[in-house]
Design a protein around this motif. Structure first.
Motif, PDB file in Angstrom:
ATOM      1  N   GLY A  81       0.745  -1.225   0.089  1.00 29.04           N
ATOM      2  CA  GLY A  81      -0.075  -0.202   0.091  1.00 29.04           C
ATOM      3  C   GLY A  81       0.737   1.311  -0.013  1.00 29.04           C
ATOM      4  N   VAL A  82       2.107   1.093  -0.292  1.00 19.95           N
ATOM      5  CA  VAL A  82       2.957   2.344  -0.406  1.00 19.95           C
ATOM      6  C   VAL A  82       2.850   2.924  -1.949  1.00 19.95           C
ATOM      7  CG1 VAL A  82       5.033   3.168  -0.049  1.00 19.95           C
ATOM      8  CG2 VAL A  82       4.573   1.490   1.387  1.00 19.95           C
ATOM      9  N   SER A  83       2.290   4.111  -1.893  1.00 20.86           N
ATOM     10  CA  SER A  83       2.446   4.867  -3.388  1.00 20.86           C
ATOM     11  C   SER A  83       3.871   5.281  -3.877  1.00 20.86           C
ATOM     12  CB  SER A  83       1.268   5.787  -3.052  1.00 20.86           C
ATOM     13  OG  SER A  83       1.941   7.108  -2.400  1.00 20.86           O
ATOM     14  N   GLU A  84       3.837   5.608  -4.971  1.00 21.64           N
ATOM     15  CA  GLU A  84       5.055   6.495  -5.565  1.00 21.64           C
ATOM     16  C   GLU A  84       5.220   7.498  -4.827  1.00 21.64           C
ATOM     17  OE1 GLU A  84       6.959   5.236  -8.130  1.00 21.64           O
ATOM     18  OE2 GLU A  84       5.992   3.330  -7.932  1.00 21.64           O
ATOM     19  N   ASN A  85       4.209   8.474  -4.693  1.00 25.42           N
ATOM     20  CA  ASN A  85       4.527   9.795  -4.001  1.00 25.42           C
ATOM     21  C   ASN A  85       4.951   9.722  -2.659  1.00 25.42           C
ATOM     22  OD1 ASN A  85       3.369  11.083  -6.275  1.00 25.42           O
ATOM     23  ND2 ASN A  85       1.346  11.146  -5.350  1.00 25.42           N
ATOM     24  N   ASP A  86       4.553   8.693  -1.794  1.00 32.57           N
ATOM     25  CA  ASP A  86       5.165   8.342  -0.459  1.00 32.57           C
ATOM     26  C   ASP A  86       6.496   7.881  -0.582  1.00 32.57           C
ATOM     27  OD1 ASP A  86       2.836   8.809   0.544  1.00 32.57           O
ATOM     28  OD2 ASP A  86       2.335   6.686   0.853  1.00 32.57           O
ATOM     29  N   ILE A  87       7.133   7.264  -1.601  1.00 27.96           N
ATOM     30  CA  ILE A  87       8.386   6.884  -1.676  1.00 27.96           C
ATOM     31  C   ILE A  87       9.267   8.195  -2.194  1.00 27.96           C
ATOM     32  CG2 ILE A  87      10.211   5.511  -3.127  1.00 27.96           C
ATOM     33  CD1 ILE A  87       7.698   3.442  -3.270  1.00 27.96           C
ATOM     34  N   LYS A  88       8.832   8.882  -2.795  1.00 32.30           N
ATOM     35  CA  LYS A  88       9.585  10.044  -3.274  1.00 32.30           C
ATOM     36  C   LYS A  88       9.553  11.263  -2.389  1.00 32.30           C
ATOM     37  CE  LYS A  88       8.157  10.164  -8.146  1.00 32.30           C
ATOM     38  NZ  LYS A  88       7.216  10.887  -9.098  1.00 32.30           N
ATOM     39  N   ARG A  89       8.621  11.219  -1.491  1.00 26.88           N
ATOM     40  CA  ARG A  89       8.578  12.149  -0.240  1.00 26.88           C
ATOM     41  C   ARG A  89       9.757  11.580   0.774  1.00 26.88           C
ATOM     42  NH1 ARG A  89       3.674  11.492   1.840  1.00 26.88           N
ATOM     43  NH2 ARG A  89       2.692  12.191   0.193  1.00 26.88           N
ATOM     44  N   LEU A  90       9.667  10.232   1.030  1.00 27.14           N
ATOM     45  CA  LEU A  90      10.761   9.602   1.981  1.00 27.14           C
ATOM     46  C   LEU A  90      12.096   9.827   1.428  1.00 27.14           C
ATOM     47  CD1 LEU A  90       9.001   6.461   3.085  1.00 27.14           C
ATOM     48  CD2 LEU A  90       9.294   8.463   4.208  1.00 27.14           C
ATOM     49  N   LYS A  91      12.058   9.809   0.184  1.00 24.80           N
ATOM     50  CA  LYS A  91      13.621  10.297  -0.568  1.00 24.80           C
ATOM     51  C   LYS A  91      14.107  11.394  -0.264  1.00 24.80           C
ATOM     52  CE  LYS A  91      16.221   9.278  -4.801  1.00 24.80           C
ATOM     53  NZ  LYS A  91      16.011   9.017  -6.324  1.00 24.80           N
ATOM     54  N   ILE A  92      13.249  12.357  -0.487  1.00 24.44           N
ATOM     55  CA  ILE A  92      13.742  13.799  -0.334  1.00 24.44           C
ATOM     56  C   ILE A  92      13.844  14.185   1.018  1.00 24.44           C
ATOM     57  CG2 ILE A  92      12.543  16.240  -0.653  1.00 24.44           C
ATOM     58  CD1 ILE A  92      11.239  15.186  -2.852  1.00 24.44           C
ATOM     59  N   LYS A  93      13.114  13.578   2.028  1.00 24.78           N
ATOM     60  CA  LYS A  93      13.377  13.646   3.466  1.00 24.78           C
ATOM     61  C   LYS A  93      14.488  13.113   3.905  1.00 24.78           C
ATOM     62  CE  LYS A  93      10.942  12.708   7.513  1.00 24.78           C
ATOM     63  NZ  LYS A  93       9.745  11.932   8.483  1.00 24.78           N
ATOM     64  N   LYS A  94      15.129  11.916   3.382  1.00 25.64           N
ATOM     65  CA  LYS A  94      16.373  11.556   3.787  1.00 25.64           C
ATOM     66  C   LYS A  94      17.605  12.372   3.088  1.00 25.64           C
ATOM     67  CE  LYS A  94      15.385   6.336   3.659  1.00 25.64           C
ATOM     68  NZ  LYS A  94      15.420   5.392   3.080  1.00 25.64           N
ATOM     69  N   GLN A  95      17.262  12.966   1.781  1.00 25.01           N
ATOM     70  CA  GLN A  95      18.577  13.848   1.212  1.00 25.01           C
ATOM     71  C   GLN A  95      18.531  14.998   1.988  1.00 25.01           C
ATOM     72  OE1 GLN A  95      16.743  14.439  -2.574  1.00 25.01           O
ATOM     73  NE2 GLN A  95      17.724  12.531  -3.607  1.00 25.01           N
ATOM     74  N   LYS A  96      17.133  15.602   2.377  1.00 23.64           N
ATOM     75  CA  LYS A  96      17.410  16.867   3.293  1.00 23.64           C
ATOM     76  C   LYS A  96      18.046  16.364   4.874  1.00 23.64           C
ATOM     77  CE  LYS A  96      13.513  19.604   1.543  1.00 23.64           C
ATOM     78  NZ  LYS A  96      12.247  20.095   1.720  1.00 23.64           N
ATOM     79  N   ALA A  97      17.846  15.474   5.464  1.00 27.19           N
ATOM     80  CA  ALA A  97      18.308  15.023   6.581  1.00 27.19           C
ATOM     81  C   ALA A  97      19.778  14.879   6.459  1.00 27.19           C
ATOM     82  CB  ALA A  97      17.758  13.699   7.185  1.00 27.19           C
ATOM     83  N   LYS A  98      20.305  14.309   5.427  1.00 27.84           N
ATOM     84  CA  LYS A  98      21.694  14.122   5.109  1.00 27.84           C
ATOM     85  C   LYS A  98      22.400  15.257   4.744  1.00 27.84           C
ATOM     86  CE  LYS A  98      24.689  10.879   2.400  1.00 27.84           C
ATOM     87  NZ  LYS A  98      24.505  10.031   0.995  1.00 27.84           N
TER      88      LYS A  98
END
Length: 119
Positions: free
Chosen positions: A90-107
């Motif tokens: 039940g994970v959408s493409e938008n959720d995955i993109k959002r998590l990826k951006i969040k990880k990049q910002k945290a890094k």
């Protein structure tokens, strides 16, 4: 299972994932088409792109990144498995993109903190 030109570990991973998700080779409709884009004579003559359709879910994957048809077959199946897994989770493409951006910002934030604390 089909023999792919990848390591035994990767082939085994794909086999286990397909079994865990209940994906059978009989449920996958596979066809080969000509790739588009650069590549010259090889791309224009050989049908190295792979098109997969999972009959029960209707999910389709077209893969043409590599020159080798055999490697594209493996990578297309891997892509299909990931899409079906996302469907079941039940994970959408938008959720995955959002998590990826969040990880990049945290890094980035972590790197900047380290940089200014060293000075």
């Amino acid at each position: 299972m089909i023999k792919f030109p990848v390591s035994e570990k990767k082939s085994q991973w794909l086999k286990e994932k397909m079994e865990a998700l209940g994906i059978k080779e009989e449920d996958i409709e596979e066809s080969f088409i000509r790739s588009s884009g650069s590549g010259g004579q090889k791309v224009n003559k050989a049908s190295s792109a792979v098109f997969l359709k999972h009959k029960p879910t209707g999910i389709e994957v077209k893969y043409m990144r590599e020159r080798s048809q055999a490697l594209n077959r493996f990578l297309a199946r891997r892509e299909l498995v990931m899409k079906i897994e996302k469907l079941y989770r039940g994970v959408s493409e938008n959720d995955i993109k959002r998590l990826k951006i969040k990880k990049q910002k945290a890094k980035k934030a972590k790197r900047s903190k380290q940089k200014y604390h060293q000075e």
